[in-house]
Design a protein around this motif. Structure first.
Motif, PDB file in Angstrom:
ATOM      1  N   GLU A 197       0.837  -1.208   0.000  1.00 46.75           N
ATOM      2  CA  GLU A 197       0.000   0.000   0.000  1.00 46.75           C
ATOM      3  C   GLU A 197       0.871   1.256   0.000  1.00 46.75           C
ATOM      4  OE1 GLU A 197      -2.433   1.108   3.556  1.00 46.75           O
ATOM      5  OE2 GLU A 197      -4.102   0.720   2.173  1.00 46.75           O
ATOM      6  N   GLU A 198       1.898   1.264   0.822  1.00 48.26           N
ATOM      7  CA  GLU A 198       2.796   2.427   0.901  1.00 48.26           C
ATOM      8  C   GLU A 198       3.521   2.657  -0.415  1.00 48.26           C
ATOM      9  OE1 GLU A 198       5.336   1.630   4.206  1.00 48.26           O
ATOM     10  OE2 GLU A 198       3.848   2.265   5.707  1.00 48.26           O
ATOM     11  N   SER A 199       3.938   1.587  -1.062  1.00 50.56           N
ATOM     12  CA  SER A 199       4.662   1.746  -2.328  1.00 50.56           C
ATOM     13  C   SER A 199       3.744   2.261  -3.431  1.00 50.56           C
ATOM     14  CB  SER A 199       5.303   0.421  -2.746  1.00 50.56           C
ATOM     15  OG  SER A 199       4.330  -0.497  -3.185  1.00 50.56           O
ATOM     16  N   LEU A 200       2.461   1.864  -3.396  1.00 51.08           N
ATOM     17  CA  LEU A 200       1.518   2.287  -4.439  1.00 51.08           C
ATOM     18  C   LEU A 200       0.967   3.688  -4.206  1.00 51.08           C
ATOM     19  CD1 LEU A 200      -0.457  -1.043  -4.998  1.00 51.08           C
ATOM     20  CD2 LEU A 200       1.277  -0.032  -6.499  1.00 51.08           C
ATOM     21  N   GLU A 201       1.138   4.222  -2.999  1.00 51.71           N
ATOM     22  CA  GLU A 201       0.689   5.588  -2.721  1.00 51.71           C
ATOM     23  C   GLU A 201       1.542   6.625  -3.444  1.00 51.71           C
ATOM     24  OE1 GLU A 201       0.708   5.941   1.512  1.00 51.71           O
ATOM     25  OE2 GLU A 201      -1.286   5.043   1.751  1.00 51.71           O
ATOM     26  N   LEU A 202       2.794   6.276  -3.716  1.00 52.24           N
ATOM     27  CA  LEU A 202       3.693   7.184  -4.429  1.00 52.24           C
ATOM     28  C   LEU A 202       3.466   7.045  -5.932  1.00 52.24           C
ATOM     29  CD1 LEU A 202       6.937   6.473  -2.382  1.00 52.24           C
ATOM     30  CD2 LEU A 202       5.426   8.461  -2.181  1.00 52.24           C
ATOM     31  N   PRO A 203       3.774   8.095  -6.714  1.00 50.68           N
ATOM     32  CA  PRO A 203       3.600   7.996  -8.168  1.00 50.68           C
ATOM     33  C   PRO A 203       4.523   6.935  -8.770  1.00 50.68           C
ATOM     34  CG  PRO A 203       3.934  10.283  -7.469  1.00 50.68           C
ATOM     35  CD  PRO A 203       4.236   9.426  -6.289  1.00 50.68           C
ATOM     36  N   ALA A 204       4.054   6.296  -9.819  1.00 49.71           N
ATOM     37  CA  ALA A 204       4.915   5.361 -10.550  1.00 49.71           C
ATOM     38  C   ALA A 204       6.134   6.123 -11.067  1.00 49.71           C
ATOM     39  CB  ALA A 204       4.147   4.744 -11.718  1.00 49.71           C
ATOM     40  N   ASN A 205       7.308   5.481 -11.022  1.00 50.65           N
ATOM     41  CA  ASN A 205       8.540   6.166 -11.408  1.00 50.65           C
ATOM     42  C   ASN A 205       9.447   5.221 -12.198  1.00 50.65           C
ATOM     43  OD1 ASN A 205      10.817   7.692 -11.673  1.00 50.65           O
ATOM     44  ND2 ASN A 205      11.107   8.085  -9.491  1.00 50.65           N
ATOM     45  N   PRO A 206       9.250   5.145 -13.524  1.00 51.54           N
ATOM     46  CA  PRO A 206      10.089   4.267 -14.344  1.00 51.54           C
ATOM     47  C   PRO A 206      11.581   4.593 -14.258  1.00 51.54           C
ATOM     48  CG  PRO A 206       8.182   5.061 -15.586  1.00 51.54           C
ATOM     49  CD  PRO A 206       8.219   5.847 -14.317  1.00 51.54           C
ATOM     50  N   GLU A 207      11.916   5.844 -13.905  1.00 51.83           N
ATOM     51  CA  GLU A 207      13.319   6.246 -13.803  1.00 51.83           C
ATOM     52  C   GLU A 207      14.063   5.461 -12.721  1.00 51.83           C
ATOM     53  OE1 GLU A 207      14.991   8.400 -15.822  1.00 51.83           O
ATOM     54  OE2 GLU A 207      13.140   8.304 -16.998  1.00 51.83           O
ATOM     55  N   ARG A 208      13.346   4.980 -11.726  1.00 49.09           N
ATOM     56  CA  ARG A 208      13.992   4.275 -10.617  1.00 49.09           C
ATOM     57  C   ARG A 208      14.306   2.813 -10.937  1.00 49.09           C
ATOM     58  NH1 ARG A 208      11.678   4.568  -4.790  1.00 49.09           N
ATOM     59  NH2 ARG A 208      13.649   3.490  -4.465  1.00 49.09           N
ATOM     60  N   ARG A 209      13.916   2.353 -12.110  1.00 43.31           N
ATOM     61  CA  ARG A 209      14.191   0.954 -12.458  1.00 43.31           C
ATOM     62  C   ARG A 209      15.683   0.659 -12.427  1.00 43.31           C
ATOM     63  NH1 ARG A 209      10.945  -2.389 -12.049  1.00 43.31           N
ATOM     64  NH2 ARG A 209      12.505  -3.863 -12.689  1.00 43.31           N
ATOM     65  N   LYS A 210      16.490   1.657 -12.726  1.00 46.08           N
ATOM     66  CA  LYS A 210      17.946   1.454 -12.725  1.00 46.08           C
ATOM     67  C   LYS A 210      18.479   1.169 -11.321  1.00 46.08           C
ATOM     68  CE  LYS A 210      19.083   6.400 -12.373  1.00 46.08           C
ATOM     69  NZ  LYS A 210      17.708   6.839 -12.074  1.00 46.08           N
ATOM     70  N   ASP A 211      17.698   1.500 -10.293  1.00 48.06           N
ATOM     71  CA  ASP A 211      18.126   1.278  -8.905  1.00 48.06           C
ATOM     72  C   ASP A 211      17.792  -0.120  -8.389  1.00 48.06           C
ATOM     73  OD1 ASP A 211      19.034   3.930  -8.748  1.00 48.06           O
ATOM     74  OD2 ASP A 211      17.043   4.649  -8.177  1.00 48.06           O
ATOM     75  N   LEU A 237      -2.430 -10.953  -7.032  1.00 42.89           N
ATOM     76  CA  LEU A 237      -1.496 -11.062  -8.158  1.00 42.89           C
ATOM     77  C   LEU A 237      -2.187 -11.553  -9.427  1.00 42.89           C
ATOM     78  CD1 LEU A 237       1.644 -12.562  -6.398  1.00 42.89           C
ATOM     79  CD2 LEU A 237       1.582 -10.434  -7.709  1.00 42.89           C
ATOM     80  N   LYS A 238      -3.174 -12.400  -9.275  1.00 43.23           N
ATOM     81  CA  LYS A 238      -3.868 -12.943 -10.443  1.00 43.23           C
ATOM     82  C   LYS A 238      -4.702 -11.900 -11.171  1.00 43.23           C
ATOM     83  CE  LYS A 238      -4.299 -17.780  -8.973  1.00 43.23           C
ATOM     84  NZ  LYS A 238      -5.223 -18.831  -8.472  1.00 43.23           N
ATOM     85  N   SER A 239      -5.159 -10.871 -10.444  1.00 48.15           N
ATOM     86  CA  SER A 239      -6.115  -9.942 -11.055  1.00 48.15           C
ATOM     87  C   SER A 239      -5.673  -8.480 -11.102  1.00 48.15           C
ATOM     88  CB  SER A 239      -7.443 -10.021 -10.307  1.00 48.15           C
ATOM     89  OG  SER A 239      -7.258  -9.651  -8.945  1.00 48.15           O
ATOM     90  N   THR A 240      -4.641  -8.102 -10.351  1.00 49.06           N
ATOM     91  CA  THR A 240      -4.318  -6.679 -10.243  1.00 49.06           C
ATOM     92  C   THR A 240      -3.927  -6.048 -11.573  1.00 49.06           C
ATOM     93  OG1 THR A 240      -2.981  -5.029  -9.086  1.00 49.06           O
ATOM     94  CG2 THR A 240      -1.858  -7.076  -9.677  1.00 49.06           C
ATOM     95  N   GLN A 241      -4.316  -4.804 -11.722  1.00 48.84           N
ATOM     96  CA  GLN A 241      -3.878  -3.980 -12.851  1.00 48.84           C
ATOM     97  C   GLN A 241      -2.901  -2.905 -12.367  1.00 48.84           C
ATOM     98  OE1 GLN A 241      -4.810  -4.735 -16.123  1.00 48.84           O
ATOM     99  NE2 GLN A 241      -5.521  -6.531 -14.990  1.00 48.84           N
ATOM    100  N   ASP A 242      -2.499  -2.976 -11.112  1.00 42.94           N
ATOM    101  CA  ASP A 242      -1.543  -2.006 -10.566  1.00 42.94           C
ATOM    102  C   ASP A 242      -0.195  -2.127 -11.266  1.00 42.94           C
ATOM    103  OD1 ASP A 242      -3.351  -1.011  -8.721  1.00 42.94           O
ATOM    104  OD2 ASP A 242      -2.756  -2.418  -7.154  1.00 42.94           O
ATOM    105  N   ASP A 243       0.472  -1.007 -11.391  1.00 45.04           N
ATOM    106  CA  ASP A 243       1.779  -0.946 -12.047  1.00 45.04           C
ATOM    107  C   ASP A 243       2.864  -1.312 -11.024  1.00 45.04           C
ATOM    108  OD1 ASP A 243       3.996  -0.422 -13.550  1.00 45.04           O
ATOM    109  OD2 ASP A 243       3.577   1.707 -13.855  1.00 45.04           O
ATOM    110  N   LEU A 244       2.992  -2.591 -10.737  1.00 47.16           N
ATOM    111  CA  LEU A 244       3.910  -3.035  -9.688  1.00 47.16           C
ATOM    112  C   LEU A 244       5.377  -2.892 -10.075  1.00 47.16           C
ATOM    113  CD1 LEU A 244       2.112  -6.271  -8.396  1.00 47.16           C
ATOM    114  CD2 LEU A 244       1.869  -3.899  -7.631  1.00 47.16           C
ATOM    115  N   ARG A 245       5.652  -2.869 -11.365  1.00 48.50           N
ATOM    116  CA  ARG A 245       7.045  -2.784 -11.806  1.00 48.50           C
ATOM    117  C   ARG A 245       7.628  -1.382 -11.675  1.00 48.50           C
ATOM    118  NH1 ARG A 245       9.894  -7.377 -11.558  1.00 48.50           N
ATOM    119  NH2 ARG A 245       9.277  -8.925 -13.072  1.00 48.50           N
ATOM    120  N   ASN A 246       6.787  -0.376 -11.602  1.00 50.52           N
ATOM    121  CA  ASN A 246       7.280   0.997 -11.512  1.00 50.52           C
ATOM    122  C   ASN A 246       6.959   1.657 -10.171  1.00 50.52           C
ATOM    123  OD1 ASN A 246       8.599   1.291 -14.078  1.00 50.52           O
ATOM    124  ND2 ASN A 246       6.569   1.217 -15.008  1.00 50.52           N
TER     125      ASN A 246
END
Length: 198
Positions: A83-97, A149-158
Motif C-alpha cells: 500500500e505504501e509503495s503504491l501511494e507514491l507515483p509510478a517512477n520508471p526512472e527508478r528501475r535502474k536502482d 497477483l492474479k487480477s491486479t492492474q496495478d503498475d507493480l514494476r514501476n
C-alpha cells in the motif's frame, strides 16, 4: 467545456499507455513460487507435536512455531508495504536502482550463509495465541496475495519498496524466497541432536 475535456482525455490515454501491468508469465511465476513455498512449509511442519513445534535448540534460537509466526507477521505486513509503495507515483526512472533480477533476488534472500537479524516488527511474540491460529492467518494472507497477483492492474514494476531496492512485484518473490529460507531453518532445527522424538 469540450475544449477542456480533450486535453484531459489525452492525459488519461498517455497515463494508460505508460502504465505497466503484469504479464501472464509474471503472474504465473509469482503465484507458483508463493504456492510452492506454502506447500513446502506445510510439508516441513506436518505432523509435528507441540513439543517439537516449541523446541528451541538453544536460548537464542527460534523454535519452529516462532519461525512460522515470523513468516506470518511478514505476510501480514506485506499488505502495508504494498500500500505504501503504491501511494507514491509510478517512477520508471527508478528501475535502474533495482539491484536484482527476479530470480537473483530469490537466490539472494534464500541464502542462509548470510546471517541476518529481523526488524522488531517481525520478531515472534505469540501474537495469535497458538500455532494453529498463526498458521491459519498465514494461509489466509497468502490466499489474498495470490488472488491479488492474479487480477491486479496495478503498475507493480514501476513502484518500489525501499529495502533493496526491489519493485512492488518483487516483494511477493521476496516473500516466497523468505519462506523457503526459514523452511531450511526449520529443517536444521529438526535435525538437531536433542530434537524431541515426538
Amino acid at each position: 467545456m469540450k475544449k477542456y475535456m480533450i486535453p484531459f482525455i489525452l492525459l488519461l490515454c498517455i497515463q494508460c499507455k505508460n502504465a505497466t501491468t503484469l504479464s501472464e508469465e509474471e503472474r504465473n511465476f509469482a503465484t507458483t513460487e508463493l504456492d510452492r513455498s506454502k506447500d513446502n512449509l506445510l510439508q516441513s511442519i506436518k505432523g509435528l507435536s507441540s513439543a517439537q513445534l516449541y523446541f528451541k535448540p538453544d536460548e537464542v534460537s527460534w523454535s519452529i512455531a516462532e519461525c512460522v509466526e515470523h513468516l506470518t507477521l511478514f505476510s501480514t505486513e506485506l499488505f502495508e508495504i504494498l500500500e505504501e509503495s503504491l501511494e507514491l507515483p509510478a517512477n520508471p526512472e527508478r528501475r535502474k536502482d533495482v539491484k536484482f533480477s527476479d530470480k537473483d533476488l530469490m537466490i539472494y534472500v534464500r541464502d542462509r550463509s548470510k546471517k541476518a537479524t529481523t526488524e522488531e516488527d517481525f520478531e515472534p511474540k505469540n501474537t495469535d495465541g497458538n500455532h494453529t491460529a498463526t498458521l491459519t492467518t498465514y494461509l489466509d494472507n497468502l490466499e489474498k496475495h495470490i488472488n491479488y497477483l492474479k487480477s491486479t492492474q496495478d503498475d507493480l514494476r514501476n513502484h518500489y519498496v525501499n529495502f533493496g531496492t526491489v519493485d512492488a512485484y518483487q516483494i511477493f518473490l521476496y516473500m516466497a524466497a523468505h519462506t523457503n529460507r526459514h523452511i531450511e531453518q526449520i529443517e536444521e532445527i529438526k535435525n538437531t541432536t536433542n530434537f524431541p522424538k515426538n
